[in-house]
Write a protein that holds these residues in place. Structure first.
Motif, mmCIF file in Angstrom:
data_model
loop_
_atom_site.group_PDB
_atom_site.id
_atom_site.type_symbol
_atom_site.label_atom_id
_atom_site.label_comp_id
_atom_site.label_asym_id
_atom_site.label_seq_id
_atom_site.Cartn_x
_atom_site.Cartn_y
_atom_site.Cartn_z
ATOM 1 N N LEU A 1 80.255 66.784 41.400
ATOM 2 C CA LEU A 1 81.122 65.605 41.271
ATOM 3 C C LEU A 1 82.477 65.816 41.946
ATOM 4 C CD1 LEU A 1 80.531 64.706 37.506
ATOM 5 C CD2 LEU A 1 79.364 63.755 39.509
ATOM 6 N N PRO A 2 82.935 64.823 42.711
ATOM 7 C CA PRO A 2 84.245 64.949 43.360
ATOM 8 C C PRO A 2 85.399 65.010 42.369
ATOM 9 C CG PRO A 2 83.216 62.810 43.880
ATOM 10 C CD PRO A 2 82.226 63.586 43.090
ATOM 11 N N CYS A 3 85.234 64.422 41.160
ATOM 12 C CA CYS A 3 86.339 64.444 40.189
ATOM 13 C C CYS A 3 86.487 65.797 39.496
ATOM 14 C CB CYS A 3 86.151 63.332 39.154
ATOM 15 S SG CYS A 3 84.662 63.506 38.172
ATOM 16 N N VAL A 4 85.584 66.720 39.802
ATOM 17 C CA VAL A 4 85.638 68.050 39.178
ATOM 18 C C VAL A 4 85.979 69.089 40.243
ATOM 19 C CG1 VAL A 4 84.239 69.831 38.042
ATOM 20 C CG2 VAL A 4 84.015 67.438 37.351
ATOM 21 N N SER A 5 87.030 69.872 39.981
ATOM 22 C CA SER A 5 87.428 70.862 40.990
ATOM 23 C C SER A 5 86.682 72.184 40.810
ATOM 24 C CB SER A 5 88.937 71.110 40.942
ATOM 25 O OG SER A 5 89.283 71.741 39.733
ATOM 26 N N ARG A 6 86.403 72.546 39.545
ATOM 27 C CA ARG A 6 85.744 73.830 39.302
ATOM 28 C C ARG A 6 85.034 73.809 37.966
ATOM 29 N NH1 ARG A 6 87.171 78.902 37.224
ATOM 30 N NH2 ARG A 6 89.207 78.168 36.568
ATOM 31 N N VAL A 7 83.843 74.374 37.936
ATOM 32 C CA VAL A 7 83.097 74.516 36.685
ATOM 33 C C VAL A 7 83.000 76.007 36.381
ATOM 34 C CG1 VAL A 7 80.947 73.997 35.464
ATOM 35 C CG2 VAL A 7 81.736 72.476 37.282
ATOM 36 N N GLU A 8 83.388 76.394 35.182
ATOM 37 C CA GLU A 8 83.307 77.824 34.837
ATOM 38 C C GLU A 8 81.850 78.225 34.619
ATOM 39 O OE1 GLU A 8 86.145 79.047 31.896
ATOM 40 O OE2 GLU A 8 87.763 77.954 32.905
ATOM 41 N N GLN A 9 81.591 79.481 34.884
ATOM 42 C CA GLN A 9 80.242 80.003 34.689
ATOM 43 C C GLN A 9 79.748 79.631 33.291
ATOM 44 O OE1 GLN A 9 79.943 84.227 35.472
ATOM 45 N NE2 GLN A 9 77.895 84.314 34.582
ATOM 46 N N THR A 10 78.570 79.058 33.229
ATOM 47 C CA THR A 10 78.044 78.565 31.954
ATOM 48 C C THR A 10 76.803 79.368 31.577
ATOM 49 O OG1 THR A 10 78.914 76.366 32.435
ATOM 50 C CG2 THR A 10 77.210 76.505 30.751
ATOM 51 N N GLU A 11 76.961 80.242 30.583
ATOM 52 C CA GLU A 11 75.858 81.123 30.185
ATOM 53 C C GLU A 11 75.165 80.625 28.926
ATOM 54 O OE1 GLU A 11 76.612 85.541 30.639
ATOM 55 O OE2 GLU A 11 78.662 84.778 30.586
ATOM 56 N N THR A 12 75.916 79.923 28.077
ATOM 57 C CA THR A 12 75.320 79.479 26.806
ATOM 58 C C THR A 12 75.580 77.985 26.603
ATOM 59 O OG1 THR A 12 77.261 80.325 25.618
ATOM 60 C CG2 THR A 12 75.356 81.790 25.782
ATOM 61 N N ASN A 13 75.983 77.571 25.404
ATOM 62 C CA ASN A 13 76.041 76.128 25.124
ATOM 63 C C ASN A 13 77.421 75.513 25.353
ATOM 64 O OD1 ASN A 13 77.182 77.425 22.872
ATOM 65 N ND2 ASN A 13 76.711 75.699 21.554
ATOM 66 N N ILE A 14 78.320 76.280 25.974
ATOM 67 C CA ILE A 14 79.674 75.781 26.227
ATOM 68 C C ILE A 14 79.891 75.669 27.728
ATOM 69 C CG2 ILE A 14 82.123 76.407 26.083
ATOM 70 C CD1 ILE A 14 81.471 77.688 23.353
ATOM 71 N N CYS A 15 80.378 74.520 28.167
ATOM 72 C CA CYS A 15 80.643 74.314 29.583
ATOM 73 C C CYS A 15 82.095 73.861 29.739
ATOM 74 C CB CYS A 15 79.678 73.269 30.141
ATOM 75 S SG CYS A 15 80.046 72.844 31.839
ATOM 76 N N ILE A 16 82.905 74.678 30.381
ATOM 77 C CA ILE A 16 84.315 74.351 30.604
ATOM 78 C C ILE A 16 84.501 74.008 32.075
ATOM 79 C CG2 ILE A 16 86.666 75.282 30.581
ATOM 80 C CD1 ILE A 16 85.908 76.980 28.174
#
Ligand SMILES: *Cc1c(COP(=O)(O)O)cnc(C)c1O
Length: 338
Positions: free
Chosen positions: A269-284
């Motif tokens: 998505l263009p509105c998102v600059s960075r997604v942190e590594q997602t290993e479990t049920n939390i996505c930052i």
């Protein structure tokens, strides 16, 4: 459709869990006469190879009772700076245990080899005494990051050389174990005390457990009582916890997979600059441009999607047993329209 990604504490008891609660045999737990609480405590302790367990209303209480039991006034606790015990427990370690925190900057909430040895203070009258190490698995503010058993073992070994006691904040430990395939016994063996939450992804309405040696749990039980945590017919709640441990552990893998699926979508998505590594049920994830987290959350609210700000331009999505594949599809569709 309402999709609540605020936290995995948003779970509601399922009909069979409610049935188990309804059918629970109860008594006065302050007199140790609640058979369901006793069964929850002994079965959880056994699962981790620990001598004893204590059922508490919250993970804040289990963590802070552990700190209280491991330390004396003017000691310090060593932990990563993103740790829940420091960030989200109101600083009560200062009030309840009269200890300070020695915060270490690691990576995604995880300490790195060598950092503990470097943090332990030499014994001088003018320094706090380094007494306790707290690790958190998975690490919430670290984006649900996982410590493998090997990583945790080498840190604990380092801590033992420095004569530190070791506590695991395992609020979401099971979200890690379903990924690594490691056993609760191995994790129990490593630490002096472990706390686990029943009211996160496991889906119970209330409750956490502190696991450890009998002598320590006896002291924790007394502290629990004097700070107002003695519960009477708590078996109704313990029944939900027992049900959760029996039926909701393996399914956490689904929550983890759904969060990873959301992470993959967010990266496109263009509105998102960075997604942190997602290993479990939390996505930052972090928003691009000048968009604020509260603006973004308002837009999601229009679609009946709830989430939480984790910084001025940072959002946290959390999956749990109340979030289905259909809901993830709906969220992805809405995100595409933002
Ligand atoms: C939720 C959580 C706790 C306990 O929180 P309570 O709201 O007090 O039950 C402890 N540690 C971590 C990492 C958590 O995510």
């Amino acid at each position: 459709m309402l999709v609540n990604l605020t936290s995995d504490t948003a779970t509601q008891p399922t009909p069979p869990m409610l049935q188990a609660m309804f059918a629970a045999a109860v008594g006065d737990d302050v007199f140790r006469q609640d058979p369901t609480v006793n069964r929850l405590e002994s079965s959880a302790a056994e699962r981790f190879g620990m001598e004893a367990a204590l059922f508490c209303p919250s993970g804040t209480m289990t963590n802070q009772l552990a700190i209280k039991c491991h330390t004396q006034a003017l000691d310090e606790v060593i932990c990563e700076e993103k740790s829940h015990v420091y960030q989200y427990e109101g600083g009560v370690y200062a009030m309840l245990s009269s200890v300070s925190m020695n915060l270490i900057q690691g990576e995604r909430g995880k300490l790195l080899p060598g950092q503990i040895a470097a943090a332990v203070k030499p014994r001088y009258d003018w320094l706090p005494i380094s007494r306790l190490l707290v690790l958190e698995n998975t690490c919430n503010k670290g984006g649900g990051s996982i410590y493998t058993l090997a990583e945790a073992s080498s840190l604990v070994q380092e801590a033992r050389k420095q004569k530190l006691a070791c506590h695991l904040d395992g609020a979401r430990l099971f979200n890690a174990l379903v990924e690594t395939g490691e056993s609760t016994e191995d994790w129990g063996r490593l630490f002096d005390t472990v706390s686990i939450c029943l009211s996160k992804g496991l889906g119970a309405p209330v409750g956490s457990l502190l696991l450890g040696p009998q002598e320590l749990i006896d002291r924790a039980r007394r502290y629990r009582k004097v700070i107002g945590g003695g519960m009477r017919q708590a078996g109704y709640l313990a029944a939900a916890g027992l049900y959760a441990l029996e039926h909701h552990v393996e399914r956490l893998a689904e929550d983890n997979a759904r969060a990873r699926r959301l992470a993959a979508t967010l990266t496109t998505l263009p509105c998102v600059s960075r997604v942190e590594q997602t290993e479990t049920n939390i996505c930052i994830f972090h928003l691009s441009g000048s968009q604020t987290a509260s603006q973004f959350l308002e837009k999601l609210e229009e679609y009946n999607i709830k989430a939480v700000a984790f910084g001025p331009q940072t959002i946290r999505f959390t999956t749990h047993l109340g979030v289905s594949d259909a809901m993830i599809e709906y969220v992805e569709e809405c995100l595409g329209r933002l």
